[in-house]
Design an enzyme around this catalytic site. Structure first.
Site, PDB file in Angstrom:
ATOM      1  N   SER A 188      43.001   5.856  19.835  1.00  0.00           N
ATOM      2  CA  SER A 188      42.364   7.099  19.421  1.00  0.00           C
ATOM      3  C   SER A 188      41.947   7.057  17.951  1.00  0.00           C
ATOM      4  CB  SER A 188      43.339   8.244  19.697  1.00  0.00           C
ATOM      5  OG  SER A 188      42.663   9.396  20.026  1.00  0.00           O
ATOM      6  N   ASP A 392      39.122   8.691  30.612  1.00  0.00           N
ATOM      7  CA  ASP A 392      39.132   9.460  29.369  1.00  0.00           C
ATOM      8  C   ASP A 392      37.743  10.013  29.087  1.00  0.00           C
ATOM      9  OD1 ASP A 392      39.930  10.518  26.918  1.00  0.00           O
ATOM     10  OD2 ASP A 392      39.607   8.626  25.844  1.00  0.00           O
ATOM     11  N   HIS A 452      43.094   8.415  28.645  1.00  0.00           N
ATOM     12  CA  HIS A 452      43.065   8.170  27.201  1.00  0.00           C
ATOM     13  C   HIS A 452      44.254   7.315  26.759  1.00  0.00           C
ATOM     14  CE1 HIS A 452      41.914   9.268  23.081  1.00  0.00           C
ATOM     15  NE2 HIS A 452      43.171   9.590  22.823  1.00  0.00           N
TER      16      HIS A 452
END
Ligand SMILES: *[C@@H]1O[C@H](CO)[C@@H](O)[C@H](O)[C@H]1NC(C)=O
Ligand SMILES: *[C@@H]1O[C@H](CO)[C@@H](O)[C@H](O)[C@H]1NC(C)=O
Ligand SMILES: CC(=O)N[C@H]1CO[C@H](CO)[C@@H](O)[C@@H]1O
Length: 668
Positions: A188, A392, A452
């Site tokens: 991320s 994601d 994710h």
């Protein structure tokens, strides 16, 4: 005489104790005092549910970086106590994103060996990366998780500087690892941190301070990374359309299109001045680009909200995935438990929060270029991997490919072989788990059926990413279709079985067939019994002036056989003694077996499924999650609201300048 007895005792302790008896809570560690003070031993729940093999060697604590502003970074390190051959001199540092979210997410929900169930019950993660290298989770920047200090950071270059200081201090504590192959991995917003840290390491290596040696830096692995933020925001609308999440009859269709166009213009402008700091350094986040996802989430989902970390899941509005993954509901109270904090050797007992709102607010990166700018330099010296779970939304595969397509590195632009037909299939454990593009030291991996947080959904597969980046795979070209596959294997299973015996592990690998396990177990038991026998024989020899030889000759015409009986007698004698204060009907062999497997009668440990049933139940979205605390206005990470930050302040973020959204966007 003394020598022999020492020898035998030594044999016993080297053969038996490390493999079977070195069991916590009293497991032995004879490293230096500097390491011992970071040793993690009495972690609550550790000995309830894990087999001895599964319990890693752990170190944790807060390391002082800058005394002048009281800055301490927290780390938690996991090493395998039964290393396999492939796990050799490799150190992997892991960072979660935010900015301001703790890397304990990675430790306890993703790549680490321990997962937290209800009531602090720990379970073993069968896909843990610590089997292939030491993994170290670092809470950073200042103010994140258990890390603290007077001065919060604002810029990405500071992240690099502080992390390099951390590495220096870390390797002072663990100098024997200084030459290890170093990888940085993360997720991320760590897609911003990691290239800056990597850049800092390359700078260090190229301008070595006196008396220093270069780091053996090998590569970076960025999962669902936020690397080129504005460019990546442009992928949301096509993602929603492709996955049927929005239709042309949506009342906000026109408004959303307008937003996308506004963002597109900003991106075009920034691209026209690529790398020109005099024009636009402040482009880590453009509000209008950031607003696209909010618009989409607010206007889709049929009364619910699409989970932005996994489009197949639904959540309430306005949470939209913020209280996901469900393990968070277990991890938070666990890390806030005093006993856990003590076990982690904390100096400062600030309550753990997944994400810190003050860090998010401070960390504006206003004067930093987005990390995508640093990639070309990195590829000249290290391997750069991007892996994306294909469910994601926030940092989706398409978004990663879109910035790579525009990027020039290694003398060409994008993947020269960009077409879909030319994707390389990734086969793991005989299944197609994703596809790969790999050129000029950049590897892109799209992973099927993952969110994710890839290692949360497909732990085993995620571990095999290490095999991809270290090129420990077979390249197979299908004769019919001419299509290329990279084939990776579960632990202990290598191509043609050629490396099968390379294992230096003295214990049973969790991926071996049961028959092998049993064979090994029996071998081990036989060794134990033999050594034990020698010892018992020897002590009886010492305690009785009349030698064994004399006894055997008087009793039998076949001394060899008699000896065996003698051993067996002695063993029975031991067994009887032992039973005096233990389970009456438990034999020596079964005791040995219990020791080996950890299924001892004191109730400690037994073979546990990788995920307990409760754990699986929990995956139902929303179950067991504390409502109010987590749900906030306009996606701010309210669960992480610090004491003293009023609701009023939260209200400010609601005005939607996009800043609050950043924290939400890339929080995991
Ligand atoms: C790829 O990285 C290696 C070092 O790992 C380096 O020697 C090589 O030149 C790099 N290739 C390109 C195209 O930059
Ligand atoms: C652990 O993973 C291996 C494959 O890597 C699998 O064969 C084995 O069954 C798993 N064990 C558990 C307890 O899930
Ligand atoms: C269980 C599951 O959802 N499997 C899917 C994994 O991804 C592949 C490729 O996208 C699908 O074909 C499977 O159905």
């Amino acid at each position: 005489m003394m020598l022999i007895s020492h020898l035998i005792l030594g044999l016993i302790s080297t053969i038996i104790i490390p493999t079977t008896w070195a069991l916590p809570p009293k497991f032995e560690f004879d490293g230096p005092e500097s390491q011992r003070k970071y040793l993690v031993t009495n972690l609550p729940g550790l000995y309830d549910n894990l087999t001895p093999d599964q319990i890693p060697l752990m170190f944790a604590g807060q390391i002082e970086l800058h005394p002048e502003n009281h800055t301490y970074y927290f780390f938690w390190k996991f090493s395998d106590r039964n290393r396999i051959a492939e796990n050799h001199k490799r150190t992997i540092f892991w960072l979660n994103g935010g900015p301001g979210c703790s890397s304990m997410d990675g430790a306890l929900m993703e790549i680490g060996p321990l997962r937290v169930g209800k009531h602090g019950k720990l379970a073993y993660n069968n896909g843990s990366w610590h089997r292939l290298g030491d993994i170290i989770f670092i809470d950073q920047p200042v103010g994140t998780g258990f890390s603290y200090g007077d001065k919060l950071l604002k810029e990405l270059t500071q992240v690099g500087d502080y992390l390099l200081t951390f590495m220096k201090k870390y390797f002072e504590i663990f100098p024997e690892e200084r030459d290890n192959e170093i990888y940085f991995a993360g997720e991320s917003y760590a897609g911003q941190y990691i290239p800056y840290i990597a850049n800092g390491i390359l700078d260090f290596n190229e301008n070595l301070p006196e008396g220093e040696k270069p780091y053996n830096f090998k590569g970076v692995m960025i999962g669902n990374g936020w690397v080129s933020p504005n460019q990546q925001s442009l992928s949301y609308f096509p993602f929603f359309v492709d996955h049927g999440l929005i239709k042309t009859d949506n009342p906000k269709w026109g408004a959303i299109l307008n937003q996308v166009e506004t963002c597109q213009r900003l991106v075009d402008e920034a691209d026209a001045h690529w790398n020109d700091p005099t024009v636009s350094p402040a482009e880590v986040n453009f509000g209008p680009c950031d607003a696209i996802l909010n618009l989409l989430l607010a206007n889709t989902g049929d009364g619910q909200c699409i989970n932005m970390y996994d489009y197949t899941l639904r959540d309430t509005y306005p949470s939209c995935g913020m209280n996901w993954p469900p393990d968070l509901a277990n991890v938070t109270p666990y890390l806030q438990d005093d006993a856990v904090m003590h076990a982690l050797n904390l100096l400062n007992f600030e309550k753990w929060r997944e994400c810190s709102l003050s860090v998010t607010r401070s960390f504006t990166a206003k004067n930093s270029f987005p990390a995508v700018h640093l990639l070309p330099r990195l590829t000249e010296q290290i391997q750069v991997m991007f892996f994306n779970g294909d469910r994601d939304i926030i940092c989706n595969s398409k978004s990663t490919l879109s910035f790579l397509d525009k990027l020039e590195w290694g003398g060409a632009k994008g993947f020269t072989d960009g077409s879909e037909e030319n994707n390389i299939d990734w086969i793991y454990d005989e299944k197609e788990v994703g596809y790969i593009k790999s050129e000029r030291n950049i590897t892109f991996v799209n992973i099927y059926n993952a969110s994710h947080m890839v290692p949360f959904d497909v732990p085993d597969t995620s571990r095999a990413l290490i095999d991809l980046i270290t090129r420990n795979y077979d390249e197979v070209v299908s004769p019919e279709t001419n299509k290329t596959s990279y084939v990776t294997y579960p632990l202990g299973v290598r191509a043609g079985g050629s490396n099968q015996n390379n294992s230096t592990s003295t214990t049973v690998s969790d991926t071996e067939p049961t028959s092998h396990k049993i064979t090994r177990l029996i071998q081990l038991i036989v060794i134990c019994v033999l050594v034990w026998g020698i010892y018992v024989l020897y002590s009886s020899y010492r305690s009785r002036p009349a030698s064994i030889i004399r006894r055997t000759t008087t009793r039998s015409t076949a001394p060899g056989k008699k000896k065996n009986v003698q051993w067996a007698d002695q063993l029975h004698q031991y067994e009887d003694e032992d039973q005096g204060h233990n389970d009456k009907d438990e034999g020596l062999l079964s005791k040995a077996y219990h020791k080996l497997t950890g299924t001892s009668h004191d109730g400690r440990g037994h073979y546990a499924p990788a995920q307990s049933e409760e754990y699986i139940e929990d995956i139902e979205l929303g179950e067991g999650i504390i409502g109010d605390e987590h749900i906030s206005d306009d996606f701010i990470i309210a669960s992480d609201d610090e004491e003293g930050e009023s609701g009023e302040e939260r209200g400010d973020d609601k005005s939607g300048n996009g800043k609050g959204n950043v924290s939400r966007d890339v929080s995991n």
